[in-house]
Design an enzyme around this catalytic site. Structure first.
Site, PDB file in Angstrom:
ATOM      1  N   ASP A 254      -5.832  -5.224  -5.564  1.00  0.00           N
ATOM      2  CA  ASP A 254      -5.717  -3.819  -5.136  1.00  0.00           C
ATOM      3  C   ASP A 254      -4.357  -3.218  -5.525  1.00  0.00           C
ATOM      4  O   ASP A 254      -4.242  -2.006  -5.721  1.00  0.00           O
ATOM      5  CB  ASP A 254      -5.869  -3.682  -3.608  1.00  0.00           C
ATOM      6  CG  ASP A 254      -6.880  -4.622  -2.988  1.00  0.00           C
ATOM      7  OD1 ASP A 254      -7.100  -5.716  -3.542  1.00  0.00           O
ATOM      8  OD2 ASP A 254      -7.428  -4.287  -1.932  1.00  0.00           O
TER       9      ASP A 254
ATOM     10  N   ASP B 113       0.796  -1.225   0.000  1.00  0.00           N
ATOM     11  CA  ASP B 113       0.000   0.000   0.000  1.00  0.00           C
ATOM     12  C   ASP B 113       0.831   1.278   0.000  1.00  0.00           C
ATOM     13  O   ASP B 113       0.272   2.385   0.004  1.00  0.00           O
ATOM     14  CB  ASP B 113      -0.974  -0.001   1.182  1.00  0.00           C
ATOM     15  CG  ASP B 113      -2.118  -0.981   0.951  1.00  0.00           C
ATOM     16  OD1 ASP B 113      -2.560  -1.103  -0.203  1.00  0.00           O
ATOM     17  OD2 ASP B 113      -2.544  -1.645   1.913  1.00  0.00           O
TER      18      ASP B 113
HETATM   19  N1  GLY Z   1      -7.149  -1.990  -0.524  1.00  0.00           N
HETATM   20  C1  GLY Z   1      -7.977  -2.481   0.481  1.00  0.00           C
HETATM   21  C2  GLY Z   1      -9.432  -2.433   0.164  1.00  0.00           C
HETATM   22  O1  GLY Z   1      -9.835  -2.136  -0.954  1.00  0.00           O
HETATM   23  O2  GLY Z   1     -10.197  -2.699   1.089  1.00  0.00           O
END
Ligand code: GLY
Length: 373
Positions: A158, A97
């Site tokens: 993600d 992230d």
């Molecule tokens: N990237 C984490 C979510 O979309 O919950």
């Protein structure tokens, strides 16, 4: 197509942006070194800078500054940068992230204000992201301490939104890692029918892909709505940076899957297992991410297709604005109601990423905007 020249409901978008800026002004002093994540009864408490979502509020401040020209939105620029640099120095909750975190805080700062500190810290973050790259498997590991040998580790859909941090550096090695990760994801996380797994188990020693699994979806073989949104927008962005037509094609086909699964009011249920006939909770954040994906695609596809995408994007925005706004609530510091984080953890609440992407979509629909991604 230039969407801001063709969009229809300009006045409504400007009204929305003015509303968002009013809400943001009221929150500026609350979120300095601590940030919104998921609301409780539509009110965001302040969370330490340890979550994947810490940068979305900062990104909204840059959007508000670009839109309004009001310096108040830069009031805590230095404090935000310090908080994000401290997080890197202390290696505080570091994962894939880094892309979300440092694109909307530091890259955005550099792009909007030219602040070299934003550029410096973002490059440090990009370097740290490369530590999660597995050469054999050509992927970026999502979660977990890289020093600990798990039997299997995970890639997740993600991550597609975390790749722009690597591309943005202009460093060919980092860009190659991002492109290779996107390729690996295209034959693991992306299924043959262009729906997506949320996660895929990988063997870190051999680099081999093991099997698809869900983490936030309804079941392993279902389609988690937000994940499908990440795929559409993420592959569109990878196409923007690489010109690799395979990525454009994946983004378009993933968009078709998303469209096919939209319910009547155009705001998806949190997982595409659910339908108007078998309803459950919705996820407004999946809708706003998807709209940004469609608007990004409008710049890359033939005019006729772009017109279709823009028309749908505007209809989804209408549904969000008319049915899921915090305007009518007596108390809220969020923008969109009825987002969904995890099952039984942040259901039917405002989500700061849903708010961010809604605002980004409004900006894309009203002006010539250079993406922070
Ligand atoms: N990237 C984490 C979510 O979309 O919950």
């Amino acid at each position: 197509m230039k969407v801001w020249e063709k969009s229809v409901f300009r006045d409504a978008y400007e009204t929305e942006l003015a509303y968002i800026e009013t809400v943001l002004r009221g929150s500026l002093d609350q979120f300095v070194g601590v940030y919104p994540h998921v609301s409780e009864n539509n009110w965001y408490p302040a969370e330490k800078n340890v979550l994947w979502t810490a940068s979305f509020f900062v990104g909204m401040c840059f959007l508000a500054y670009e839109h309004s020209g009001d310096n108040v939105f830069l009031k805590y620029e230095k404090e935000h940068l310090r908080s994000f640099e401290d997080r890197l120095i202390n290696r505080n909750h570091i994962s894939h992230d880094l892309g979300f975190l440092y694109t909307l805080s530091c890259v955005a700062d550099y792009k909007v204000t030219g602040n070299p500190e934003g550029d410096r810290i973002a490059r440090k973050a990009a370097q740290m992201l490369t530590e999660r790259y597995n050469e054999k498997g050509e992927y970026i590991q999502a979660w977990g301490d890289m020093r600990i040998k798990y039997p299997n580790v995970k890639i997740i859909i993600d991550t597609m939104l975390n790749l722009p941090l690597l591309y943005w550096t202009g460093d060919p090695e980092k860009a190659a890692m991002a492109e290779k990760h996107a390729m690996t994801a295209s034959h693991t996380l992306v299924r043959p029918d262009y729906s997506t797994y949320h996660t895929y188990l990988m063997d870190p020693d051999t680099g081999k892909a093991v099997c698809g699994k869900t983490h936030q979806g309804h079941r392993d073989e279902s389609i988690w709505a937000r994940g499908q949104g990440w795929a559409v927008y993420g592959y569109a962005l990878s196409y923007r940076y690489t010109g690799n037509h395979a990525f454009l094609s994946i983004a378009e086909k993933a968009a078709e899957v998303f469209i096919k699964n939209l319910p009547e009011n155009l705001i998806p249920y949190w997982d595409f297992d659910f339908t108007d006939q078998n309803p459950d909770i919705r996820d407004t954040s999946a809708a706003s991410i998807f709209v940004c994906g469609l608007l990004e695609l409008c710049g890359h596809v033939p005019e006729e297709k772009a017109e279709e995408y823009l028309e749908l994007a505007e209809k989804i925005m209408k549904s969000l604005r008319e049915q899921y706004s915090t305007r009518g609530l007596t108390r809220s510091n969020g923008i969109l109601t009825e987002g969904m984080y995890h099952r039984h953890d942040g259901e039917e609440e405002c989500t700061i990423w849903g708010d961010y992407f809604y605002m980004e979509a409004l900006i894309r629909l009203t002006r010539d905007w250079k993406p922070y991604w």
